[in-house]
Design a protein around this motif. Structure first.
Motif, PDB file in Angstrom:
ATOM      1  N   MET A 250       0.788  -1.157  -0.036  1.00  0.00           N
ATOM      2  CA  MET A 250       0.264   0.001   0.060  1.00  0.00           C
ATOM      3  C   MET A 250       0.802   1.259  -0.051  1.00  0.00           C
ATOM      4  N   TYR A 251       1.846   1.105   0.657  1.00  0.00           N
ATOM      5  CA  TYR A 251       2.942   2.486   0.748  1.00  0.00           C
ATOM      6  C   TYR A 251       3.534   2.642  -0.553  1.00  0.00           C
ATOM      7  N   GLU A 252       3.943   1.474  -1.265  1.00  0.00           N
ATOM      8  CA  GLU A 252       4.633   1.611  -2.416  1.00  0.00           C
ATOM      9  C   GLU A 252       3.641   2.081  -3.486  1.00  0.00           C
ATOM     10  N   GLU A 253       2.640   1.485  -3.542  1.00  0.00           N
ATOM     11  CA  GLU A 253       1.355   1.808  -4.690  1.00  0.00           C
ATOM     12  C   GLU A 253       0.608   3.171  -4.489  1.00  0.00           C
ATOM     13  N   GLY A 254       0.742   3.763  -3.301  1.00  0.00           N
ATOM     14  CA  GLY A 254       0.284   5.264  -2.851  1.00  0.00           C
ATOM     15  C   GLY A 254      -1.002   5.136  -2.527  1.00  0.00           C
ATOM     16  N   CYS A 255      -1.532   4.041  -1.769  1.00  0.00           N
ATOM     17  CA  CYS A 255      -3.106   3.858  -1.309  1.00  0.00           C
ATOM     18  C   CYS A 255      -2.689   3.770   0.300  1.00  0.00           C
ATOM     19  N   LEU A 256      -1.725   4.085   1.050  1.00  0.00           N
ATOM     20  CA  LEU A 256      -1.726   3.875   2.379  1.00  0.00           C
ATOM     21  C   LEU A 256      -2.557   5.117   3.151  1.00  0.00           C
ATOM     22  N   PRO A 257      -3.691   4.707   3.827  1.00  0.00           N
ATOM     23  CA  PRO A 257      -4.208   5.946   4.434  1.00  0.00           C
ATOM     24  C   PRO A 257      -3.563   6.929   5.170  1.00  0.00           C
ATOM     25  N   SER A 258      -3.597   8.313   5.001  1.00  0.00           N
ATOM     26  CA  SER A 258      -2.539   9.228   5.654  1.00  0.00           C
ATOM     27  C   SER A 258      -3.004  10.626   5.902  1.00  0.00           C
ATOM     28  N   TYR A 259      -2.654  11.165   6.916  1.00  0.00           N
ATOM     29  CA  TYR A 259      -3.368  12.324   7.169  1.00  0.00           C
ATOM     30  C   TYR A 259      -4.751  12.604   7.037  1.00  0.00           C
ATOM     31  N   ASN A 260      -5.470  11.729   7.786  1.00  0.00           N
ATOM     32  CA  ASN A 260      -6.866  11.641   7.966  1.00  0.00           C
ATOM     33  C   ASN A 260      -7.530  11.561   6.725  1.00  0.00           C
ATOM     34  N   TRP A 261      -6.828  10.691   5.682  1.00  0.00           N
ATOM     35  CA  TRP A 261      -7.403  10.156   4.464  1.00  0.00           C
ATOM     36  C   TRP A 261      -7.288  11.613   3.489  1.00  0.00           C
ATOM     37  N   THR A 262      -6.482  12.349   3.570  1.00  0.00           N
ATOM     38  CA  THR A 262      -6.357  13.544   2.541  1.00  0.00           C
ATOM     39  C   THR A 262      -5.425  13.215   1.501  1.00  0.00           C
ATOM     40  N   THR A 263      -4.541  12.257   1.596  1.00  0.00           N
ATOM     41  CA  THR A 263      -3.698  11.560   0.692  1.00  0.00           C
ATOM     42  C   THR A 263      -3.392  10.006   1.079  1.00  0.00           C
ATOM     43  N   GLY A 264      -2.931   9.280   0.089  1.00  0.00           N
ATOM     44  CA  GLY A 264      -2.834   7.793  -0.057  1.00  0.00           C
ATOM     45  C   GLY A 264      -1.110   7.729   0.120  1.00  0.00           C
ATOM     46  N   TYR A 265      -0.400   8.904   0.130  1.00  0.00           N
ATOM     47  CA  TYR A 265       1.023   8.815   0.055  1.00  0.00           C
ATOM     48  C   TYR A 265       1.489   9.157   1.434  1.00  0.00           C
ATOM     49  N   PHE A 266       2.554   8.483   2.042  1.00  0.00           N
ATOM     50  CA  PHE A 266       3.093   8.729   3.064  1.00  0.00           C
ATOM     51  C   PHE A 266       4.608   8.690   3.071  1.00  0.00           C
ATOM     52  N   GLU A 267       5.466   9.840   3.003  1.00  0.00           N
ATOM     53  CA  GLU A 267       6.819   9.476   2.635  1.00  0.00           C
ATOM     54  C   GLU A 267       7.797   8.642   3.471  1.00  0.00           C
ATOM     55  N   LYS A 268       7.149   8.602   4.886  1.00  0.00           N
ATOM     56  CA  LYS A 268       7.879   7.302   5.797  1.00  0.00           C
ATOM     57  C   LYS A 268       7.323   6.192   5.964  1.00  0.00           C
ATOM     58  N   GLY A 269       6.425   5.617   4.865  1.00  0.00           N
ATOM     59  CA  GLY A 269       5.819   4.380   4.993  1.00  0.00           C
ATOM     60  C   GLY A 269       6.615   3.382   5.119  1.00  0.00           C
ATOM     61  N   LYS A 270       7.906   3.210   4.574  1.00  0.00           N
ATOM     62  CA  LYS A 270       8.816   2.289   4.902  1.00  0.00           C
ATOM     63  C   LYS A 270       9.060   2.295   6.417  1.00  0.00           C
ATOM     64  N   ASN A 271       8.984   2.937   7.303  1.00  0.00           N
ATOM     65  CA  ASN A 271       9.110   2.990   8.655  1.00  0.00           C
ATOM     66  C   ASN A 271       8.176   1.902   9.296  1.00  0.00           C
ATOM     67  N   LEU A 272       6.900   1.718   8.583  1.00  0.00           N
ATOM     68  CA  LEU A 272       5.847   1.279   9.070  1.00  0.00           C
ATOM     69  C   LEU A 272       5.784  -0.364   8.521  1.00  0.00           C
ATOM     70  N   THR A 273       6.516  -0.554   7.644  1.00  0.00           N
ATOM     71  CA  THR A 273       6.411  -1.924   7.139  1.00  0.00           C
ATOM     72  C   THR A 273       6.558  -2.974   8.096  1.00  0.00           C
ATOM     73  N   ALA A 274       6.224  -4.239   7.583  1.00  0.00           N
ATOM     74  CA  ALA A 274       6.303  -5.405   8.509  1.00  0.00           C
ATOM     75  C   ALA A 274       7.747  -5.764   8.882  1.00  0.00           C
TER      76      ALA A 274
END
Length: 633
Positions: A250-274
Motif C-alpha cells: 500500500m505504501y509503494e502503490e500510494g494507497c496507504l491512508p495518511s493524514y486523515n485520508w487527505t492522501t494515500g502517500y506517506f513519505e515515511k511509509g517504509k518505517n511502518l512495514t512488517a
C-alpha cells in the motif's frame, strides 16, 4: 447424543440477579448454529425496537457456535452482539483466543444477558454453574491488573476472562471487550454496553470435553492442513509478517491512508512495514486455540522514556496505520505504546486512531484551538499528543469526553464544518483499506449492517487474476473467473454477494477468516468435512451458504426496525474523489453513479427491494424466517 454443541443456553438477568438455562432443540441449533445468527434470533425475538443501547433494555449476547472449540485449525471464535451505542444499528464483533472454547467446556453454548446491575459485578461460570459476584474492587482497574486480581480471588490461573477496561466503564462509544489481554471483540462499542450493565467481566472455566462425532477424522484432516502451513504463501506470510504484510504494497502503490485520508502517500511509509516492525519491536508471535498459523504479534519496547509491556501483544495492520500514517507518525515504538493503551483501557484502535486523526485535521483547519485542547498541540505527527488524547478519551476528560462519542457525533456537536473531516459508514469510522483500489471492499463498507468493516468479506486482491488463490480454490462456490480490483460492474457485485455470504457464514460458525480459502491454506472440502465430522450432520455447502444468507437477512431486518434505509448504504465522499499526490495522484475516484447501480444490483441479487434494500417476504420465507415477514409489511 449431541455432538460438538452442549444443548444449554444460559440466561442472566442482572437487574433481578436471576439465572436460568434454556435447552433448545436440535432443529434450533441446526437453523442458527451459533455466532451472529443465534444472537440475532434473540435480539429480534426479545428486544423491542428503538431501545437506548446504553439502557438496561439492551441485550448483550456472547455466542460461540456449534463447532467453536473443535480441535481443528482456526475454529476458536465467538461473537458478541447487542444494539450498538456507536451506530444505533445491529452491533457485532468476533474474537479469537481461548474464551469461546472454554465457555463450551464450562457447559454452555451461549450467554444471553438482560437488565443491568446497580453495582459492579462479574459472572463466574464453571462446569455448568454460574455465580454473579461482586466486582467493586476491580472497577476502575486496567485489564492486566483485573486479570491478575480475578485469578487470585478464584485461586485459578487457568480461568479465561472476557472483560472491559476503563473505556468500557466510562461508556466510550467505541469501547470493546478483550480476552487474554489481546483478543478483541473490537468494534461497535460493545464494551460500553457491558459497562452500562456494570458487568466488569465474564470468567469461564470448564473441564467437560467437547464431544465430536468422528474425532479421528477431524484429527486426520487437521494434520494435513498443518503440514501445508509453511508451504502456502498466504499462511506463511501471516506467520512471518502478520497482517502488517499489507503495509509495503500500500505504501509503494500510494494507497496507504495518511493524514486523515487527505492522501494515500506517506513519505515515511517504509518505517511502518512488517520488515521494519520485525527488526525493531517484534518479540515473538502467538496464536489462538488449536491454530498453528500463529499470526498474532507480540512486541516489547524498553527505552528509558518509553516502555511497552509484551503482555498486551502488539499492533496489527489496522492499528499501525490508524496511529501511524493516518496521524502522520512513523515511529513504531510510539504506535506500539498507543496499542498498549487501547488494550489496557479496551477502546477500539481503529475508531480511536480515526477519531484522533479527525481531531488533528480539525485543529489544523482551525475548527479546534488550544483552548479546546487545553493547550495540547494536536498537530499531525505529534507523537506525545497521541498518548495524551487516548488517556483523555478513555477517562472522558476535557476534549476526550467529546471524542469518546466517536467522530460522527463529535463533528455534529462541533459544527464549523467539522463533518467534512469525518469518514464513516452508519456512524462507525472506516478501517484502513481504500475502496478506490478495492471496490468490493467499498461495497462491503456500504452494505455492512454494523458500519464499515474490513472483515465483512474477502478482499478484491484475492480474485484479481487467473492465478489468484481465491479463483483457483473456490470454484466449488461458483467463483470461476477473476475480476479486476477496481471493477465496479456486475461481475464484481456477483462475486461479492458470494463472498459476503461466505464470510457471514464464518462469523456464524466461529471460523477464522485466516484459516481457510481464500485467505489461507484450508480448502472448501476440508472445512466441510471437519464440520460434518464434528457434528455428525451430513451438511452441504448449500445448507451452510443459506445459513450465512439467513444471518445477513436477520441483521438487515434488525436495522430496518431501527429506522435504517438504503440511504445509509453509502461511502464517505473522499472515495468519490481522486487521490492527491503520490503514484496515484489524480486517479482512482469511484464513479458515484456506477456505485449506486452496483448497490441496486446487489439488492436484487439478495432478493431485496431494489429501491429500499429491504428483504422481501418471499426471501424471508425461503430462509425459514417467516416469523419476520410482518416486519417488512
Amino acid at each position: 447424543m449431541t455432538y460438538c454443541y452442549i444443548g444449554n443456553i444460559l440466561h442472566v438477568n442482572l437487574s433481578t440477579k436471576e439465572t436460568w438455562v434454556e435447552h433448545p432443540s436440535e432443529t434450533f441449533y441446526r437453523t442458527y448454529w451459533g455466532g451472529r445468527a443465534l444472537a440475532l434470533y434473540y435480539m429480534l425475538k426479545e428486544m423491542k425496537p428503538k431501545v437506548d443501547p446504553l439502557s438496561s433494555d439492551n441485550l448483550l449476547i456472547f455466542a460461540p457456535s456449534v463447532i467453536t472449540g473443535t480441535p481443528a485449525p482456526a475454529m476458536p471464535r465467538y461473537t458478541v452482539c447487542a444494539k450498538s451505542p456507536l451506530t444505533g444499528a445491529e452491533g457485532e464483533a468476533e474474537a479469537g483466543g481461548w474464551w469461546g472454547p472454554e465457555l463450551k467446556k464450562a457447559g454452555f453454548d451461549a450467554i444471553i444477558i438482560k437488565g443491568a446491575s446497580t453495582t459492579p459485578v462479574y459472572l463466574w461460570v464453571k462446569n455448568g454453574k454460574v455465580e454473579i459476584k461482586d466486582a467493586t474492587d476491580f472497577w476502575g482497574k486496567d485489564t492486566l491488573i483485573t486479570q491478575g486480581l480475578i485469578r487470585k480471588e478464584l485461586a485459578d490461573n487457568k480461568v479465561r476472562i472476557a472483560q472491559i477496561g476503563i473505556g468500557g466503564e466510562n461508556l466510550v462509544r467505541f469501547a470493546n471487550i478483550v480476552n487474554e489481554l489481546k483478543h478483541f471483540n473490537g468494534r461497535n462499542g460493545l464494551g460500553a454496553v457491558m459497562g452500562s450493565k456494570k458487568l466488569k467481566a465474564i470468567v469461564v472455566r470448564g473441564n467437560k470435553p467437547i464431544e465430536l462425532y468422528n474425532k479421528e477424522k477431524v484429527k486426520e484432516i487437521s494434520k494435513e492442513i498443518i503440514k501445508r502451513i509453511m508451504d502456502n504463501p498466504l499462511s506463511r506470510s501471516l506467520r512471518e509478517l502478520g497482517t502488517l504484510a499489507a503495509v509495503r504494497r500500500m505504501y509503494e502503490e500510494g494507497c496507504l491512508p495518511s493524514y486523515n485520508w487527505t492522501t494515500g502517500y506517506f513519505e515515511k511509509g517504509k518505517n511502518l512495514t512488517a520488515e521494519t516492525y520485525n527488526k525493531t519491536i517484534l518479540k515473538g508471535n502467538e496464536g489462538c486455540y488449536a491454530c498453528p498459523i500463529r499470526c498474532k504479534r507480540v512486541v516489547e519496547v524498553s527505552k528509558p522514556n518509553l516502555k511497552v509491556n509484551s503482555a498486551y501483544g502488539g499492533p496489527e495492520y489496522e492499528t499501525v496505520v490508524a496511529f501511524g500514517s493516518l496521524c502522520g507518525i512513523s515511529d513504531l515504538k510510539y504506535i506500539a505504546k498507543a496499542n498498549e493503551l487501547c488494550n489496557k483501557y479496551t477502546i477500539d484502535a481503529i475508531s480511536t486512531g480515526m477519531t484522533i486523526a479527525f481531531a488533528m485535521q480539525c485543529y489544523q483547519e482551525g475548527v479546534l484551538n488550544k483552548q479546546d485542547t487545553e493547550g495540547l498541540e494536536l498537530n499531525f505527527g505529534n507523537k506525545e499528543a497521541i498518548f495524551k488524547t487516548i488517556e483523555m478519551i478513555a477517562h472522558r476528560e476535557g476534549l476526550g469526553n467529546l471524542l469518546a462519542e466517536g467522530s460522527y457525533r463529535a463533528a455534529q456537536k462541533m459544527g464549523k464544518g467539522a463533518d467534512k473531516f469525518i469518514h464513516q459508514v452508519k456512524g462507525q469510522e472506516i478501517p484502513m483499506h481504500d475502496p478506490r483500489v478495492k471496490t468490493g471492499v467499498g461495497l462491503q463498507y456500504a452494505l455492512s449492517d454494523y458500519g464499515a468493516d474490513h472483515m465483512k468479506a474477502a478482499h478484491d486482491t484475492l480474485f484479481k487474476d487467473k492465478d489468484s488463490y481465491g479463483v483457483k480454490k473456490m470454484k466449488g462456490l461458483g467463483i470461476l473467473k477473476p475480476v479486476p480490483v477496481a471493477d465496479i460492474g456486475q461481475n464484481k457485485v456477483t462475486l461479492f454477494k458470494i463472498l459476503d455470504i461466505y464470510w457471514s457464514l464464518f462469523d456464524t460458525l466461529g471460523v477464522c477468516d485466516f484459516g481457510y480459502v481464500p485467505r489461507s491454506v484450508g480448502t472448501l472440502d476440508e472445512l466441510l468435512e471437519i464440520i460434518r465430522s464434528a457434528t455428525g450432520w451430513k451438511t452441504t455447502w448449500f445448507e451452510l451458504m443459506k445459513l450465512g444468507e439467513r444471518s445477513i437477512n436477520m441483521a438487515r431486518i434488525f436495522n430496518h426496525r431501527e429506522g435504517f434505509t438504503s440511504k445509509d448504504d453509502t461511502l464517505p465522499e473522499v472515495f468519490f474523489r481522486n487521490f492527491k499526490s503520490g503514484p496515484l495522484d489524480g486517479q482512482g475516484a469511484i464513479n458515484k453513479e456506477d456505485f449506486q447501480k452496483a448497490l441496486r444490483l446487489r439488492y436484487g441479487l439478495m432478493g431485496w427491494n431494489p429501491d429500499t434494500g429491504t428483504p422481501s417476504a418471499a426471501k424471508l420465507i425461503e430462509l425459514g424466517l417467516d416469523w419476520l415477514v410482518n416486519e417488512v409489511k
